[in-house]
Design a protein around this motif. Sequence first.
Motif, PDB file in Angstrom:
ATOM      1  N   PRO A 196      -9.824  14.626  38.378  1.00 13.60           N
ATOM      2  CA  PRO A 196      -9.406  13.219  38.226  1.00 13.60           C
ATOM      3  C   PRO A 196     -10.493  12.207  38.566  1.00 13.60           C
ATOM      4  N   MET A 197     -11.401  12.553  39.476  1.00 19.05           N
ATOM      5  CA  MET A 197     -12.486  11.621  39.820  1.00 19.05           C
ATOM      6  C   MET A 197     -13.431  11.449  38.629  1.00 19.05           C
ATOM      7  N   THR A 198     -13.729  12.581  37.972  1.00 19.26           N
ATOM      8  CA  THR A 198     -14.612  12.494  36.802  1.00 19.26           C
ATOM      9  C   THR A 198     -13.936  11.658  35.714  1.00 19.26           C
ATOM     10  N   ALA A 199     -12.629  11.924  35.507  1.00 19.71           N
ATOM     11  CA  ALA A 199     -11.881  11.174  34.490  1.00 19.71           C
ATOM     12  C   ALA A 199     -11.897   9.680  34.819  1.00 19.71           C
ATOM     13  N   ILE A 273     -10.099  17.736  26.928  1.00 19.72           N
ATOM     14  CA  ILE A 273      -9.900  18.599  25.758  1.00 19.72           C
ATOM     15  C   ILE A 273     -10.826  18.146  24.623  1.00 19.72           C
ATOM     16  N   MET A 274     -10.887  16.822  24.470  1.00 17.67           N
ATOM     17  CA  MET A 274     -11.730  16.265  23.412  1.00 17.67           C
ATOM     18  C   MET A 274     -13.210  16.592  23.670  1.00 17.67           C
ATOM     19  N   LEU A 275     -13.627  16.407  24.930  1.00 17.33           N
ATOM     20  CA  LEU A 275     -15.034  16.686  25.269  1.00 17.33           C
ATOM     21  C   LEU A 275     -15.387  18.159  25.071  1.00 17.33           C
ATOM     22  N   SER A 276     -14.377  19.046  25.217  1.00 21.93           N
ATOM     23  CA  SER A 276     -14.631  20.475  25.001  1.00 21.93           C
ATOM     24  C   SER A 276     -14.489  20.832  23.519  1.00 21.93           C
ATOM     25  N   ARG A 277     -14.266  19.839  22.706  1.00 20.68           N
ATOM     26  CA  ARG A 277     -14.011  20.037  21.264  1.00 20.68           C
ATOM     27  C   ARG A 277     -12.891  21.051  21.062  1.00 20.68           C
ATOM     28  N   ALA A 278     -11.871  20.927  21.900  1.00 20.35           N
ATOM     29  CA  ALA A 278     -10.751  21.877  21.812  1.00 20.35           C
ATOM     30  C   ALA A 278      -9.491  21.156  21.364  1.00 20.35           C
ATOM     31  N   GLN A 279      -8.481  21.956  21.140  1.00 19.14           N
ATOM     32  CA  GLN A 279      -7.171  21.382  20.809  1.00 19.14           C
ATOM     33  C   GLN A 279      -6.144  22.016  21.728  1.00 19.14           C
ATOM     34  N   THR A 314     -15.886  27.522  26.423  1.00 21.46           N
ATOM     35  CA  THR A 314     -17.208  26.937  26.153  1.00 21.46           C
ATOM     36  C   THR A 314     -18.206  28.014  25.743  1.00 21.46           C
ATOM     37  N   GLN A 315     -17.873  29.290  26.050  1.00 21.27           N
ATOM     38  CA  GLN A 315     -18.810  30.376  25.728  1.00 21.27           C
ATOM     39  C   GLN A 315     -18.592  30.898  24.299  1.00 21.27           C
ATOM     40  N   THR A 320     -14.193  31.454  16.502  1.00 19.63           N
ATOM     41  CA  THR A 320     -12.854  31.490  17.099  1.00 19.63           C
ATOM     42  C   THR A 320     -12.321  30.066  17.248  1.00 19.63           C
ATOM     43  N   PRO A 321     -11.005  29.886  17.042  1.00 17.63           N
ATOM     44  CA  PRO A 321     -10.476  28.526  17.225  1.00 17.63           C
ATOM     45  C   PRO A 321     -10.529  28.129  18.693  1.00 17.63           C
ATOM     46  N   CYS A 322     -10.945  26.900  18.936  1.00 15.47           N
ATOM     47  CA  CYS A 322     -11.031  26.424  20.317  1.00 15.47           C
ATOM     48  C   CYS A 322      -9.670  25.821  20.668  1.00 15.47           C
ATOM     49  N   LEU A 323      -8.731  26.705  20.971  1.00 15.19           N
ATOM     50  CA  LEU A 323      -7.341  26.257  21.060  1.00 15.19           C
ATOM     51  C   LEU A 323      -6.680  26.763  22.347  1.00 15.19           C
ATOM     52  N   ILE A 324      -5.967  25.842  22.989  1.00 14.05           N
ATOM     53  CA  ILE A 324      -5.146  26.224  24.147  1.00 14.05           C
ATOM     54  C   ILE A 324      -3.691  26.129  23.689  1.00 14.05           C
ATOM     55  N   VAL A 325      -2.953  27.198  23.898  1.00 12.72           N
ATOM     56  CA  VAL A 325      -1.534  27.171  23.530  1.00 12.72           C
ATOM     57  C   VAL A 325      -0.709  27.310  24.805  1.00 12.72           C
ATOM     58  N   ILE A 326       0.145  26.310  25.035  1.00 16.14           N
ATOM     59  CA  ILE A 326       1.027  26.415  26.212  1.00 16.14           C
ATOM     60  C   ILE A 326       2.429  26.658  25.703  1.00 16.14           C
TER      61      ILE A 326
END
Length: 413
Positions: A196-199, A273-279, A314-315, A320-326
């Motif tokens: 949160p501090m970085t944000a 998420i955006m900075l990691s180019r992820a979804q 990031t590795q 591969t899709p840069c995707l987090i599924v919850i």
Amino acid sequence: MPIAVSNTVSRNLDRSEPSNSSVGFVVLDMSDLDRYFDELRELGVGSFRDYAFDKPSLADMCFDRIHTVDANHAFVQILGGRSKEELVGYTHLRPLPGTSQQIDALESLYVYKCQFDGTWEVEGIDGRRLILMLGAVPNVEGTPQVDRALFSVMDVTEHERTKKQLSAAENALAKANRVGVIGTLSASIAHELNQPMTALRMDSQAAERWLLREKPETDEAIASIRRIIASSSRITDIVQGVRETVLHEHSNIESFDVLELVNEVASLLERDIMLSRAQIRVSSTAQRTSVHADKGEIRQVLVNLIVNGLQAMTQLSGQTPCLIVISVQNQSAGEVLISVRDHGPGIAISVLERMFDTFFTTKREGMGIGLSICRSIVERHNGQIYARNHPAAGAIVEFVLPTTTDESSFTET
Ligand code: ADP
């Protein structure tokens, strides 16, 4: 019970030869002491302890009135002597002068004659400090024989020394644990506040940029400011959470919809998420998603798991899709399962076994504290947390929480 030695035992001691026995036996003539005690009794002295109170050398003089009659080889060895002849006639068995053990022993002998059990610190013939355990051996004939009282003697010096060392080690460990707890706590605060501090910093810079434009973009600036407000209240929650953990307070238990919280965290981490180019994708087929828990703490668990997923990805190579599924599911009646899947390299078996341990990390800049915090939070809520690899790709870290609204589902620690 009378304690004086029987003639049979005495005869056996007389014949005792060097043996492997570690129990020493000694026959003491205490009649001289007993005569002195009789004189005191006739004078009306009820307590030897009170009588000896202002006579500092009296106790030592009393021990001079005890004489060794016989001893076995083990006893001679315990005292560090060469032969029993060296001992006979003297009192080598006496607590160190000036100690309360002397008065305690004499008080006991005054009241119970030669019936005495106790532990004495004594000086051996060779000058070593010894701790001996003494026990009066009862007489079979049942008649007190103060002139031939038999005592068993065991050397417990090593045992007592080990006990002391053990207790010192325990104290040192307790101290180290306290220091460790403080270390863990500061590391956990640093870890939790980092995101949160970085944000906060990035959103403030963004808001400034939007407003400094020739034509200020107020809508964008307001969106950044709203994120700043959200981050700062997260910081307050985290600090409050740590306080509650330390003080074992759990004042923020409330009923809330965990699916709503997942969506809230997903938008909270939009920038990361955006900075990691992820979804990020949230899916749910759950019927019951209401939990009774500390919302701030569960939010912290979700943030940690998502950030770990983003870091793992990031590795990735570009394929591969840069995707987090919850996903939020009802695993069984009364339980909700929240699983966070990424499409990173997955978790090595050796890491799987240790990843929830405090300070375990495989990252260069890692602190190894995020998952251990998650586990303690989930377990405090009577839930469970696991990690596994997805058969296709990536890691899944999932946790189960009870959906009950019963307040007793929360474990006070
Ligand atoms: P840190 O992130 O500081 O290393 P954590 O306790 O959050 O601390 O994680 C411990 C370790 O678990 C990580 O260093 C990493 O090896 C492993 N780990 C956690 N999440 C994942 C994941 N999604 N994919 C692969 N490994 C992971």
